[in-house]
Write an enzyme that holds these catalytic residues in place. Sequence first.
Site, PDB file in Angstrom:
ATOM      1  N   ALA A  16       5.585   4.470 -50.246  1.00 40.20           N
ATOM      2  CA  ALA A  16       5.947   5.869 -50.437  1.00 40.20           C
ATOM      3  C   ALA A  16       4.780   6.817 -50.269  1.00 40.20           C
ATOM      4  O   ALA A  16       3.848   6.476 -50.819  1.00 40.20           O
ATOM      5  CB  ALA A  16       6.641   6.050 -51.782  1.00 40.20           C
ATOM      6  N   ASP A 145      10.574   8.823 -56.528  1.00 40.70           N
ATOM      7  CA  ASP A 145       9.791   9.159 -55.340  1.00 40.70           C
ATOM      8  C   ASP A 145      10.734   9.057 -54.151  1.00 40.70           C
ATOM      9  O   ASP A 145      10.922   7.998 -53.569  1.00 40.70           O
ATOM     10  CB  ASP A 145       8.623   8.180 -55.217  1.00 40.70           C
ATOM     11  N   LEU A 146      11.338  10.193 -53.824  1.00 38.11           N
ATOM     12  CA  LEU A 146      12.441  10.221 -52.862  1.00 38.11           C
ATOM     13  C   LEU A 146      11.886  10.413 -51.454  1.00 38.11           C
ATOM     14  O   LEU A 146      11.530  11.521 -51.064  1.00 38.11           O
ATOM     15  CB  LEU A 146      13.403  11.357 -53.229  1.00 38.11           C
ATOM     16  N   GLU A 147      11.827   9.314 -50.720  1.00 38.13           N
ATOM     17  CA  GLU A 147      11.235   9.347 -49.382  1.00 38.13           C
ATOM     18  C   GLU A 147      12.106   8.596 -48.381  1.00 38.13           C
ATOM     19  O   GLU A 147      13.040   7.883 -48.746  1.00 38.13           O
ATOM     20  CB  GLU A 147       9.854   8.687 -49.406  1.00 38.13           C
ATOM     21  N   ALA A 148      11.719   8.765 -47.120  1.00 37.46           N
ATOM     22  CA  ALA A 148      12.301   7.994 -46.014  1.00 37.46           C
ATOM     23  C   ALA A 148      13.824   7.988 -46.108  1.00 37.46           C
ATOM     24  O   ALA A 148      14.445   9.014 -46.327  1.00 37.46           O
ATOM     25  CB  ALA A 148      11.719   6.590 -45.999  1.00 37.46           C
TER      26      ALA A 148
END
Length: 309
Positions: A16, A145-148
Amino acid sequence: MKYRKTIISGLVSVVAAGGVWAGMSVSEAATTGLAVRGGAPYIYSSVSGTKDPVNVMKATGVKAFTLAFILNKGTCSPVWDSGTLNDSGKQSMISKIRGAGGDVVVSFGGYSGNKLGNSCSNETALAGAYQKVIDLYQLKAIDIDLEAGEVSQSNKVLKALKIVKQKNPGVSTILTLGTGKNGLEGDEAVIPGQAAAIGSPVDNWTIMPFDFSDNDSGVDHGAVTVSASEGLHKQLKSALGGSDASIYAKQGISSMNAKTDANGNVTVANFNTMLSYAQQHGLTRFTYWELSRDTANLDYTKVIGKFQG
């Protein structure tokens, strides 16, 4: 804006960031506020884990750490990316940190791997997955952890956080997002509005102001972090309403020290610029990726240790 990777010890690795253990009371196991209201550097033990966090606390004034990452195994089942959920190494680390008067945030998601937001069929199931981790480690704060690929699940994640807040009003919820130089962009830009529509279950909105392009050489990461945070501020105020002070109190910064994935360089002076900004505006989170990368006498972590949101 490019999603982050992480550089540790010269290697590039894509990322992340029940119960109380024997002999530890609930009050000892969860020191209210420390995990959010102050600096909490990420620890990614899958790659590093070489620094003793208690020694770091003594040397820097840091009082909390963000442990990364919880992912999914099977169907909607939380697990550390480095092993099982009930991991003895994590238990031992958390016990030592709390025994020294600190606390931890546990971070879900990150750049790579199988995410709970994608696996859990609905917000109720996702909230249940979050709850398992909250209960196991007696948490007072969680970081999403807001990703991809998980960004597309933002509405489900927000609804799950609303359930978490209803069941655990004392647990702080952090949403960590990639950002452009002037605030949230693309799919991230709609998330404050999604949150507002359901009563905003997010206590702290933290941006990751780095890796903006394929080549960030020459970028002043102190100035651009302030610009990104001010952009977020305008977006949150528009979506959520309220005074400037109340919005700043919902904001955070998560930087990356030294060389970034995009050939940028975040200096200690940049960190001090971020610190001054965060203190002057009343932000409630200032952290960075990742503890083992601070190899020069913990200079970056000492800056974080001065921040007590």
